[in-house]
Write a protein that holds these residues in place. Structure first.
Motif, PDB file in Angstrom:
ATOM      1  N   SER A  40       4.901  13.457 -46.211  1.00  0.00           N
ATOM      2  CA  SER A  40       3.448  13.372 -46.004  1.00  0.00           C
ATOM      3  C   SER A  40       2.699  14.199 -47.047  1.00  0.00           C
ATOM      4  CB  SER A  40       3.065  13.837 -44.596  1.00  0.00           C
ATOM      5  OG  SER A  40       3.336  15.219 -44.442  1.00  0.00           O
ATOM      6  N   SER A  41       3.453  14.974 -47.840  1.00  0.00           N
ATOM      7  CA  SER A  41       2.829  15.809 -48.863  1.00  0.00           C
ATOM      8  C   SER A  41       2.632  15.018 -50.154  1.00  0.00           C
ATOM      9  CB  SER A  41       3.704  17.031 -49.163  1.00  0.00           C
ATOM     10  OG  SER A  41       4.891  16.627 -49.840  1.00  0.00           O
ATOM     11  N   GLU A  42       1.767  15.543 -51.019  1.00  0.00           N
ATOM     12  CA  GLU A  42       1.532  14.885 -52.301  1.00  0.00           C
ATOM     13  C   GLU A  42       2.815  14.852 -53.130  1.00  0.00           C
ATOM     14  OE1 GLU A  42      -1.273  15.309 -56.296  1.00  0.00           O
ATOM     15  OE2 GLU A  42      -1.673  16.559 -54.545  1.00  0.00           O
ATOM     16  N   SER A  59       2.607   9.894 -46.150  1.00  0.00           N
ATOM     17  CA  SER A  59       1.464   9.740 -47.039  1.00  0.00           C
ATOM     18  C   SER A  59       0.920   8.317 -46.984  1.00  0.00           C
ATOM     19  CB  SER A  59       1.894  10.059 -48.475  1.00  0.00           C
ATOM     20  OG  SER A  59       0.943   9.590 -49.399  1.00  0.00           O
ATOM     21  N   SER A  62       5.524  12.405 -51.569  1.00  0.00           N
ATOM     22  CA  SER A  62       5.180  10.992 -51.722  1.00  0.00           C
ATOM     23  C   SER A  62       5.283  10.560 -53.178  1.00  0.00           C
ATOM     24  CB  SER A  62       3.784  10.704 -51.172  1.00  0.00           C
ATOM     25  OG  SER A  62       2.798  11.458 -51.847  1.00  0.00           O
TER      26      SER A  62
END
Length: 202
Positions: A146-148, A196, A151
């Motif tokens: 779910s983090s930049e 993400s 992803s």
């Protein structure tokens, strides 16, 4: 790089639409994301999709598959023996034919690791799959999907697969854990997707 002449030629000759690998389900170079709760049968479905593709059999007896297709199955979780048990039952009705495929049972996948990515792409290049199955998405990296950062490494890997191999990609993915109201009732969500939104949009 394409010159103006290359682009003009493509306007006249490039395919008009993507070829369906499975009518109404999966087209060439498409990415399909199948997400649901753990244990409800995503792996069963994806394995049946692969068996149908390898044999050129209509999926679920309903969705035509024009011809047998090469596949690469990246098993990142679960017990290999369970997959074999399922395959024994499935292949009674869906013979695999002689279509090349690779089953990659991998416990140490890491798309942020250039060596792992290079080795996996090299293994894929040996069979040139038309469909890559990834079972399950969150196991592609130790990073939070779910983090930049998490992803981005996943999307970079998927781009590399499509750029170097040119195949369609079928991805299984878990939804997030159920949420409960103060009275203990399970909250019914319209979309329980976890991760993400960039991955979902991709």
């Amino acid at each position: 790089l394409r010159s103006a002449a290359d682009f003009a030629n493509d306007l006249a000759t490039y395919r008009e639409e993507r070829v369906p690998l499975i009518e109404d389900i999966l087209h060439e170079k498409q990415v399909n994301l199948l997400y649901a709760e753990a244990g409800v049968g995503k792996s069963v479905i994806s394995q049946q999709v692969m068996c149908s593709l390898l044999g050129g059999h209509a999926l679920f007896g309903r969705f035509p598959i024009g011809k047998p297709r090469r596949c690469y199955y990246l098993q990142l979780e679960g017990d290999y023996g369970e997959y074999i048990d399922r395959a024994r039952r499935m292949t009674q009705y869906l013979p695999l034919m002689d279509t090349p495929f690779v089953w990659d049972e991998c416990r140490m996948a890491e798309v942020a690791n250039k060596v792992w990515v290079a080795d996996t792409l090299a293994a894929m290049a040996n069979v040139r799959p038309e469909v890559l199955f990834i079972d399950c998405l969150y196991m592609l990296t130790a990073m939070d999907i779910s983090s930049e950062g998490g992803s981005k490494v996943i999307l970079r890997f998927l781009d590399q697969v499509q750029g170097e191999i040119g195949c369609a990609i079928w991805v299984n993915h878990h939804i997030h854990r159920p949420h409960y109201a103060a009275d203990g009732r399970k909250v019914q969500e319209e979309d329980p997707y976890y991760g993400s939104q960039w991955i979902k949009a991709y």
